[in-house]
Design a protein around this motif. Structure first.
Motif, PDB file in Angstrom:
ATOM      1  N   ALA A 180       3.604  12.018  -3.072  1.00 26.36           N
ATOM      2  CA  ALA A 180       3.282  12.789  -1.874  1.00 26.36           C
ATOM      3  C   ALA A 180       1.801  13.084  -1.718  1.00 26.36           C
ATOM      4  N   LYS A 181       1.054  13.171  -2.862  1.00 29.02           N
ATOM      5  CA  LYS A 181      -0.271  13.764  -2.741  1.00 29.02           C
ATOM      6  C   LYS A 181      -1.385  13.076  -3.517  1.00 29.02           C
ATOM      7  N   LEU A 182      -1.084  12.189  -4.453  1.00 27.91           N
ATOM      8  CA  LEU A 182      -2.124  11.701  -5.360  1.00 27.91           C
ATOM      9  C   LEU A 182      -2.262  10.182  -5.313  1.00 27.91           C
ATOM     10  N   GLY A 183      -3.347   9.708  -5.927  1.00 30.89           N
ATOM     11  CA  GLY A 183      -3.566   8.276  -6.044  1.00 30.89           C
ATOM     12  C   GLY A 183      -4.071   7.612  -4.783  1.00 30.89           C
ATOM     13  N   LEU A 184      -4.960   8.282  -4.038  1.00 26.69           N
ATOM     14  CA  LEU A 184      -5.536   7.666  -2.839  1.00 26.69           C
ATOM     15  C   LEU A 184      -6.858   8.333  -2.477  1.00 26.69           C
ATOM     16  N   GLY A 185      -7.705   7.569  -1.808  1.00 33.00           N
ATOM     17  CA  GLY A 185      -8.936   8.060  -1.214  1.00 33.00           C
ATOM     18  C   GLY A 185      -9.146   7.359   0.116  1.00 33.00           C
ATOM     19  N   PRO A 207      -3.182   8.789 -11.410  1.00 34.50           N
ATOM     20  CA  PRO A 207      -3.019   9.434 -10.098  1.00 34.50           C
ATOM     21  C   PRO A 207      -4.120  10.436  -9.777  1.00 34.50           C
ATOM     22  N   LEU A 208      -4.691  11.083 -10.808  1.00 38.52           N
ATOM     23  CA  LEU A 208      -5.729  12.080 -10.565  1.00 38.52           C
ATOM     24  C   LEU A 208      -7.118  11.476 -10.450  1.00 38.52           C
ATOM     25  N   SER A 209      -7.224  10.149 -10.598  1.00 44.05           N
ATOM     26  CA  SER A 209      -8.539   9.525 -10.459  1.00 44.05           C
ATOM     27  C   SER A 209      -9.007   9.513  -9.015  1.00 44.05           C
ATOM     28  N   MET A 210      -8.067   9.616  -8.046  1.00 46.13           N
ATOM     29  CA  MET A 210      -8.427   9.728  -6.626  1.00 46.13           C
ATOM     30  C   MET A 210      -7.422  10.618  -5.924  1.00 46.13           C
ATOM     31  N   PHE A 211      -7.933  11.570  -5.156  1.00 44.81           N
ATOM     32  CA  PHE A 211      -7.089  12.365  -4.268  1.00 44.81           C
ATOM     33  C   PHE A 211      -7.949  12.866  -3.119  1.00 44.81           C
ATOM     34  N   PRO A 221      -6.276   3.757  -6.608  1.00 45.70           N
ATOM     35  CA  PRO A 221      -6.657   3.367  -7.965  1.00 45.70           C
ATOM     36  C   PRO A 221      -5.559   2.547  -8.636  1.00 45.70           C
ATOM     37  N   MET A 222      -5.981   1.566  -9.446  1.00 45.16           N
ATOM     38  CA  MET A 222      -5.045   0.695 -10.153  1.00 45.16           C
ATOM     39  C   MET A 222      -5.357   0.692 -11.640  1.00 45.16           C
ATOM     40  N   ALA A 223      -4.323   0.478 -12.448  1.00 39.98           N
ATOM     41  CA  ALA A 223      -4.486   0.327 -13.889  1.00 39.98           C
ATOM     42  C   ALA A 223      -3.796  -0.941 -14.353  1.00 39.98           C
ATOM     43  N   TYR A 224      -4.383  -1.601 -15.339  1.00 37.19           N
ATOM     44  CA  TYR A 224      -3.815  -2.792 -15.967  1.00 37.19           C
ATOM     45  C   TYR A 224      -3.556  -2.415 -17.427  1.00 37.19           C
ATOM     46  N   PHE A 225      -2.300  -2.445 -17.854  1.00 41.16           N
ATOM     47  CA  PHE A 225      -1.968  -1.911 -19.171  1.00 41.16           C
ATOM     48  C   PHE A 225      -0.769  -2.650 -19.761  1.00 41.16           C
ATOM     49  N   LYS A 226      -0.602  -2.513 -21.082  1.00 40.83           N
ATOM     50  CA  LYS A 226       0.519  -3.116 -21.788  1.00 40.83           C
ATOM     51  C   LYS A 226       1.624  -2.072 -21.922  1.00 40.83           C
ATOM     52  N   TYR A 227       2.796  -2.437 -21.430  1.00 41.15           N
ATOM     53  CA  TYR A 227       3.973  -1.564 -21.490  1.00 41.15           C
ATOM     54  C   TYR A 227       5.142  -2.402 -21.997  1.00 41.15           C
ATOM     55  N   GLY A 228       5.702  -1.986 -23.116  1.00 41.47           N
ATOM     56  CA  GLY A 228       6.761  -2.777 -23.733  1.00 41.47           C
ATOM     57  C   GLY A 228       6.293  -4.143 -24.156  1.00 41.47           C
ATOM     58  N   GLY A 229       5.018  -4.256 -24.487  1.00 44.23           N
ATOM     59  CA  GLY A 229       4.461  -5.524 -24.931  1.00 44.23           C
ATOM     60  C   GLY A 229       4.091  -6.459 -23.810  1.00 44.23           C
ATOM     61  N   ILE A 230       4.220  -6.034 -22.529  1.00 48.70           N
ATOM     62  CA  ILE A 230       3.961  -6.885 -21.364  1.00 48.70           C
ATOM     63  C   ILE A 230       2.841  -6.257 -20.542  1.00 48.70           C
ATOM     64  N   ILE A 231       1.920  -7.080 -20.024  1.00 50.07           N
ATOM     65  CA  ILE A 231       0.809  -6.585 -19.212  1.00 50.07           C
ATOM     66  C   ILE A 231       1.281  -6.371 -17.774  1.00 50.07           C
ATOM     67  N   TYR A 232       1.101  -5.138 -17.279  1.00 59.20           N
ATOM     68  CA  TYR A 232       1.477  -4.759 -15.916  1.00 59.20           C
ATOM     69  C   TYR A 232       0.219  -4.434 -15.096  1.00 59.20           C
ATOM     70  N   ALA A 233       0.348  -4.584 -13.787  1.00 57.51           N
ATOM     71  CA  ALA A 233      -0.646  -4.089 -12.825  1.00 57.51           C
ATOM     72  C   ALA A 233       0.068  -3.131 -11.893  1.00 57.51           C
ATOM     73  N   MET A 234      -0.452  -1.883 -11.778  1.00 58.74           N
ATOM     74  CA  MET A 234       0.221  -0.879 -10.942  1.00 58.74           C
ATOM     75  C   MET A 234      -0.806   0.049 -10.300  1.00 58.74           C
ATOM     76  N   THR A 235      -0.505   0.432  -9.064  1.00 59.11           N
ATOM     77  CA  THR A 235      -1.178   1.584  -8.481  1.00 59.11           C
ATOM     78  C   THR A 235      -0.487   2.847  -8.990  1.00 59.11           C
ATOM     79  N   ASN A 289       0.823  -1.211   0.000  1.00 61.01           N
ATOM     80  CA  ASN A 289       0.000   0.000   0.000  1.00 61.01           C
ATOM     81  C   ASN A 289       0.860   1.264   0.000  1.00 61.01           C
ATOM     82  N   LYS A 290       0.227   2.376  -0.249  1.00 57.34           N
ATOM     83  CA  LYS A 290       0.919   3.656  -0.381  1.00 57.34           C
ATOM     84  C   LYS A 290       1.617   4.055   0.914  1.00 57.34           C
ATOM     85  N   ILE A 291       0.983   3.799   2.062  1.00 53.83           N
ATOM     86  CA  ILE A 291       1.601   4.162   3.342  1.00 53.83           C
ATOM     87  C   ILE A 291       2.929   3.425   3.512  1.00 53.83           C
ATOM     88  N   SER A 292       2.933   2.125   3.177  1.00 51.29           N
ATOM     89  CA  SER A 292       4.162   1.341   3.326  1.00 51.29           C
ATOM     90  C   SER A 292       5.259   1.833   2.389  1.00 51.29           C
TER      91      SER A 292
END
Length: 563
Positions: A235-240, A205-209, A163-177, A86-89
């Motif tokens: 410091a400030k974005l990507g959380l609710g 990151p702007l989907s939740m603040f 918030p999380m996104a699942y996307f292709k980066y460099g031809g590989i599927i990633y999961a990231m907050t 999580n973001k706190i950690s």
């Protein structure tokens, strides 16, 4: 009025949650985003999103659960992720650890609304707030996280959303907050941002603040449509945050009187004089309000007497504080009044859901009657009482050259006025309720309300107003927390009111939906009829009306095999 004003002050802190026994949370979440631009076959987002959820202890903002990713998609094709951190950690020093495959997420029965805006579909932060504040959602979270619903909502914990996104980066599927994307981009020498910038450094990151500071993170007051750098995201974005304990209230403004927005009111002060005020030398009072001057003139008061001075004016259409200054040629009970103007239409109930539950609910008693149904006041009228005296002046011829002299005085009469407020209130099942009969209905359907109010008085129109506002409270919220400001259908000394059109009604009906979990028994709605003003203050009455709940709307469902 104390109940209304206190609740409105709590609402000024929207969205730092406060949970009552009815299990809506309070969401400290806002969001933004913008156009996503275009990608290519190796670096592209197909719209899949989700939320990482962590339970945090309110006392010290420390995570007390493992994090779980929620998504409407199975995401079995994710090749690279970073575990469930999580973001706190991360902000406390946890490092980014790459994991290959074996990614798992929880798919809720009730789908999550769109979290991240895309070029075609835009996320609604209102829907996101409503979803994560529903009792059904919170019960699902409690089950998945290994908490009892009662413990989670008892006020000791809060829910961190990322918030999380699942996307292709460099031809590989990633999961990231959003946080992981910022940390990873730093390690990748800005390569992630260069290829996925509209997703990872804007819309994700702007989907939740936060709207108010929490968990050691500040509120976000920056742009909601521009690209952000890694440090700002960390410091400030990507959380609710969803809270279940009441946050510290804001400072209570010092006010002498509370008015409602867009309302005719009467403001008064008491004038006292040691010398008589007559038509030759009358008393007056001027009230300076919002840049305008209102005057009450031609006031007559006997020596050593007193009388109210008043003016009628219209409050602003937006809430705020109004300072009223008073000047007079008499002594006044005050030279300044601070009025707090509040908006009663800011806290309607949330959208009820079919899977909402409230197993420990018991039907509460309606509040006691409040306010004054009648008030009295008055004003002095002044007239000259003649007393002619002849002064004789007889000359030596016996002719009287005398004269008459009026030794009269100013005489005062007290004219007393009064006003009384009466009201009638009735609730009925909504016409779209297919199985209601008279005053009996099943829970989960809508109800309608009709209020009629009447002012009785012989006072001049400058001294009274009709009832202008009605507020309804409901048993499922303990007659607090949420309310409905009714719509005024007509104005004057006789006025009528009904519910406003419900935005959650399929037919746009002016109704209030009873919760599907409401037990069989009396469903009593309580209303306060207010803002009938006089120089002596506000007239206000309360009324209740009951419907009988017997069964629920699920009893009307019929399932049969397809023929």
């Amino acid at each position: 009025m104390k109940r209304i004003f206190a609740a409105l002050l709590c609402m000024a802190m929207l969205f730092s949650f406060s949970l009552t026994v009815y299990a809506d949370g309070d969401a400290n979440i806002d969001g933004g985003g913008g156009d996503m631009g275009s990608g290519n076959s190796q670096n592209i987002w197909d719209g899949r999103d989700g939320v990482r959820i962590t339970i945090v202890r309110d006392a010290d903002n420390m995570p007390v659960s493992a994090s779980v990713d929620f998504s409407n998609y199975r995401n079995s094709d994710v090749a690279i992720h970073f575990g469930k951190v999580n973001k706190i950690s991360y902000c406390n020093g946890s490092s980014l650890t790459l994991h290959n495959g074996n990614y798992h997420c929880y798919t809720p029965v009730n789908p999550i609304p769109r979290i991240i805006s895309g070029s075609v579909v835009t996320a609604s932060i209102e829907e996101v707030r409503a979803y994560f504040c529903r009792e059904g959602t919170i019960r699902d979270i409690a089950d998945v996280m290994g908490f009892s619903y009662e413990d989670l909502t008892g006020g000791e914990y809060k829910i961190l959303l990322e918030p999380m996104a699942y996307f292709k980066y460099g031809g590989i599927i990633y999961a990231m907050t959003a946080t992981e994307a910022a940390v990873y981009n730093k390690q990748a020498g800005n390569d992630l941002r260069s290829k996925m910038l509209s997703l990872t450094h804007k819309n994700l990151p702007l989907s939740m603040f936060l709207e108010t500071a929490d968990l050691g993170f500040p509120a976000w007051n920056g742009s909601t449509t521009e690209l952000q750098n890694d440090d700002t995201i960390l410091a400030k974005l990507g959380l609710g945050v969803v809270r279940f304990s009441e946050p510290d209230p804001p400072p209570v403004p010092n006010s002498d009187v509370v008015y409602r927005c867009d309302t005719d009111v009467i403001t008064s002060v008491l004038l006292t004089t040691g010398t008589q005020k007559t038509p030759e030398s009358p008393a007056y009072a001027t009230f300076s309000i919002n840049g305008r001057t209102y005057s009450h003139t031609s006031i007559y008061i006997p020596e050593g007497g007193s009388q109210l001075a008043w003016v009628k004016w219209h409050t602003p259409s937006v809430p705020g504080s109004v300072t009223i200054t008073i000047q007079s040629n008499c002594s006044t009970s005050t030279s300044q009044i601070t009025a707090q103007v509040v908006d009663l239409n800011e806290n309607p109930p949330p959208d009820p859901q079919a899977n909402d539950r409230n197993d420990g609910f018991s039907i509460p008693s309606a509040p006691s009657t409040v306010g004054s149904a009648s008030l009295t006041w008055g004003e002095w009228k002044c007239h000259w009482q003649t007393d002619w005296v002849w002064y004789s002046n007889v000359d030596e011829d016996g002719v009287d050259h005398g004269y008459w002299c009026d030794h009269g005085w100013w005489d005062y009469d007290w004219i007393s006025y009064s006003a009384s407020l009466t009201a009638a209130f009735i609730t009925t099942p909504d016409v779209k309720n297919p199985t209601a009969s008279g005053k009996t209905m099943k829970s989960g359907y809508g109800i309608n309300a009709n209020v009629s109010a009447h002012i009785t008085s012989i006072a001049p129109g400058s001294q009274i107003t009709g009832a202008q506002n009605v507020v309804a409270y409901f048993p499922e919220f303990g007659y607090t927390t949420y309310w409905r400001l009714l719509k005024r259908l007509n104005t004057g000394y006789s006025s009528t009111f009904e519910f406003r059109a419900n935005p959650y009604s399929t037919y746009g009906r002016p109704s209030h939906f009873t919760p599907v979990w409401f037990p069989d028994g009396q469903y009593v709605t309580y209303v306060e009829v207010m803002d009938a003003w006089t120089p002596a203050g506000m007239l206000q009455v309360s009324r209740t009306d009951a419907l009988t709940v017997n069964g629920s709307l699920f009893d009307d469902w019929h399932i049969r095999p397809i023929e």
